[in-house]
Design a protein around this motif. Sequence first.
Motif, PDB file in Angstrom:
ATOM      1  N   LYS A   1       0.362  -1.266   0.507  1.00  0.00           N
ATOM      2  CA  LYS A   1      -0.473  -0.194   0.140  1.00  0.00           C
ATOM      3  C   LYS A   1       0.851   1.397   0.020  1.00  0.00           C
ATOM      4  O   LYS A   1       0.220   1.912  -0.855  1.00  0.00           O
ATOM      5  N   LYS A   2       2.155   1.216   1.381  1.00  0.00           N
ATOM      6  CA  LYS A   2       2.703   2.594   1.150  1.00  0.00           C
ATOM      7  C   LYS A   2       3.608   2.324  -0.596  1.00  0.00           C
ATOM      8  O   LYS A   2       4.136   3.536  -1.182  1.00  0.00           O
ATOM      9  N   VAL A   3       3.782   1.298  -1.204  1.00  0.00           N
ATOM     10  CA  VAL A   3       4.115   1.138  -2.645  1.00  0.00           C
ATOM     11  C   VAL A   3       3.026   1.854  -4.017  1.00  0.00           C
ATOM     12  O   VAL A   3       3.887   2.696  -4.431  1.00  0.00           O
ATOM     13  N   THR A   4       2.102   1.319  -3.580  1.00  0.00           N
ATOM     14  CA  THR A   4       1.095   2.221  -4.992  1.00  0.00           C
ATOM     15  C   THR A   4       0.807   3.442  -4.023  1.00  0.00           C
ATOM     16  O   THR A   4       0.959   4.604  -4.880  1.00  0.00           O
ATOM     17  N   ASP A   5       0.420   3.394  -3.165  1.00  0.00           N
ATOM     18  CA  ASP A   5       0.297   5.355  -2.187  1.00  0.00           C
ATOM     19  C   ASP A   5       1.649   5.865  -3.074  1.00  0.00           C
ATOM     20  O   ASP A   5       1.508   7.423  -3.281  1.00  0.00           O
ATOM     21  N   ALA A   6       2.819   6.412  -3.185  1.00  0.00           N
ATOM     22  CA  ALA A   6       3.672   6.938  -3.915  1.00  0.00           C
ATOM     23  C   ALA A   6       4.112   6.593  -4.728  1.00  0.00           C
ATOM     24  O   ALA A   6       4.237   7.723  -6.016  1.00  0.00           O
ATOM     25  N   VAL A   7       3.319   6.079  -5.937  1.00  0.00           N
ATOM     26  CA  VAL A   7       3.307   5.589  -7.133  1.00  0.00           C
ATOM     27  C   VAL A   7       2.172   7.216  -7.567  1.00  0.00           C
ATOM     28  O   VAL A   7       2.761   7.758  -8.769  1.00  0.00           O
ATOM     29  N   HIS A   8       1.655   6.776  -7.221  1.00  0.00           N
ATOM     30  CA  HIS A   8      -0.304   7.571  -7.327  1.00  0.00           C
ATOM     31  C   HIS A   8       0.150   8.822  -7.561  1.00  0.00           C
ATOM     32  O   HIS A   8      -0.422   9.903  -7.678  1.00  0.00           O
ATOM     33  N   ALA A   9       1.302   9.201  -5.608  1.00  0.00           N
ATOM     34  CA  ALA A   9       1.230  10.667  -5.613  1.00  0.00           C
ATOM     35  C   ALA A   9       1.986  11.312  -7.019  1.00  0.00           C
ATOM     36  O   ALA A   9       1.803  12.442  -6.524  1.00  0.00           O
ATOM     37  N   LYS A  10       2.944  10.394  -7.374  1.00  0.00           N
ATOM     38  CA  LYS A  10       3.607  11.317  -9.072  1.00  0.00           C
ATOM     39  C   LYS A  10       2.946  10.496 -10.199  1.00  0.00           C
ATOM     40  O   LYS A  10       2.853  11.019 -11.018  1.00  0.00           O
ATOM     41  N   GLY A  11       1.603  10.392 -10.098  1.00  0.00           N
ATOM     42  CA  GLY A  11       0.388  10.455 -11.167  1.00  0.00           C
ATOM     43  C   GLY A  11       0.601   8.683 -12.415  1.00  0.00           C
ATOM     44  O   GLY A  11       0.329   8.891 -13.254  1.00  0.00           O
ATOM     45  N   GLY A  12       1.325   7.705 -11.117  1.00  0.00           N
ATOM     46  CA  GLY A  12       1.633   6.590 -12.159  1.00  0.00           C
ATOM     47  C   GLY A  12       0.058   5.606 -11.822  1.00  0.00           C
ATOM     48  O   GLY A  12      -0.071   6.238 -11.125  1.00  0.00           O
ATOM     49  N   LYS A  13       0.860   4.919 -12.715  1.00  0.00           N
ATOM     50  CA  LYS A  13      -0.276   3.624 -12.404  1.00  0.00           C
ATOM     51  C   LYS A  13       0.634   2.969 -12.240  1.00  0.00           C
ATOM     52  O   LYS A  13       1.885   2.515 -13.051  1.00  0.00           O
ATOM     53  N   ILE A  14       0.100   1.268 -11.230  1.00  0.00           N
ATOM     54  CA  ILE A  14       0.958  -0.064 -11.564  1.00  0.00           C
ATOM     55  C   ILE A  14      -0.148  -0.801 -10.722  1.00  0.00           C
ATOM     56  O   ILE A  14      -1.130  -0.965 -11.046  1.00  0.00           O
ATOM     57  N   VAL A  15       0.200  -1.623 -11.601  1.00  0.00           N
ATOM     58  CA  VAL A  15      -0.056  -3.564 -11.479  1.00  0.00           C
ATOM     59  C   VAL A  15       0.767  -4.753 -11.025  1.00  0.00           C
ATOM     60  O   VAL A  15       2.120  -4.327 -10.695  1.00  0.00           O
ATOM     61  N   ILE A  16       0.596  -5.079 -10.502  1.00  0.00           N
ATOM     62  CA  ILE A  16       0.833  -6.173  -9.344  1.00  0.00           C
ATOM     63  C   ILE A  16       0.988  -7.684 -10.633  1.00  0.00           C
ATOM     64  O   ILE A  16       0.084  -7.667 -10.527  1.00  0.00           O
ATOM     65  N   GLN A  17       2.036  -8.541 -10.372  1.00  0.00           N
ATOM     66  CA  GLN A  17       2.437  -9.853 -10.977  1.00  0.00           C
ATOM     67  C   GLN A  17       1.847 -10.592 -10.165  1.00  0.00           C
ATOM     68  O   GLN A  17       3.100 -10.839  -9.324  1.00  0.00           O
ATOM     69  N   LEU A  18       1.937 -11.501 -10.568  1.00  0.00           N
ATOM     70  CA  LEU A  18       1.023 -12.984 -10.141  1.00  0.00           C
ATOM     71  C   LEU A  18       1.755 -13.907 -10.239  1.00  0.00           C
ATOM     72  O   LEU A  18       1.827 -13.951 -11.327  1.00  0.00           O
ATOM     73  N   TRP A  19       2.416 -14.371  -8.747  1.00  0.00           N
ATOM     74  CA  TRP A  19       3.428 -15.381  -9.480  1.00  0.00           C
ATOM     75  C   TRP A  19       3.334 -16.750  -8.952  1.00  0.00           C
ATOM     76  O   TRP A  19       3.078 -16.460  -7.696  1.00  0.00           O
TER      77      TRP A  19
END
Length: 359
Positions: free
Chosen positions: A83-101
């Motif tokens: 959640k800290k990662v996605t919040d940091a990316v979203h705060a900079k206007g980015g989009k992020i998906v997670i790769q399930l493995w």
Amino acid sequence: MSKDLFSPVVLGSISLKNRIVMAPLTRNRAGEGGVPQAINATYYAQRASAGLIVTEATPISAMGHGYPALPGIYTDAQVAGWKKVTDAVHAKGGKIVIQLWHVGRISHPSLLPNQALPVAPSAIKPAGQAFTYQGLVDYVEPRALDASELPAIVQDYVHATKSAIAAGFDGVEIHAANGYLLDQFLRDGANHRTDQYGGSIENRARLLLEVTQAVVNVIGADKVGVRVSPVNPFNDMSDSNPQAVFNYVANALNQFNLAYLHAVEGGIHGGGKADPFDFSVFRKQFKGAYMANLSYDKKRGNQAVASGHADVVAYGVPYIANPDLVERFQQDAPLNEADSNTFYGGAEQGYTDYPALHG
């Protein structure tokens, strides 16, 4: 209007500001218990100018691990870290998906709960060595999964997808590439089963399609991508007729109306020579958005987008060394060289300390 790497695009319901994707990159820098740390949030946020970030491959369960210091996506602590990662990316206007493995046979008892044997479609020991906390050790012969165990693995993907939603991801990518569990089922060099999950192409694709359906049911098809690598020999993989297998897979995935299909267009990691394969024919089987990956530079990426071969292009090693890859491409600026000695494990060096163009 002509399309290039810098034009916006929508994958499913995910709107991207450009068509440059940060490819999934294993970096082995998670904290204890597979929990993402502050350094991981910094690393991804540095790269938030990408149209889309696909995270490093992330195990869906304790049995899905095959390397040290991987982040997971199945415990509450891991969700909080992500959640800290996605919040940091979203705060900079980015989009992020997670790769399930799930790594399947590409593991070692020392990395698994209770020193368990790795699991696989068939009890075929892969050539090569596992990277463990004790160093490189020979792979062991895996345990063949019973068909009755597969619904629980599908449910692990469901749980991981729910965890990804809780962690604030914009979507998920199902990892069915590079010699890991779902790819092991797809390719007949690793799958010698005689039940409904082996033999025919339809049977070998069954688990991937069941996983995809289950994940789609949780998060919606417009937030799901699938990654395949039809001819990557990495992790001792082969198939007797890859064109037929993956043309079938691309066609079968059309039923879901996915956000995208992500293809590794050849062999990576020095895994040997890739078999001949017509990616233009393969790409035409899939009706949705297509993400091309493997040794693209700016020029080839622009050509792929302009020609309609690809909707987006994923960049791997260039993103390790160039957090501001989009800006460098825009300005035709020189790229930093990546230091392969710091790809896996360690701390800031070779991870968050590559310089950006402007400080």
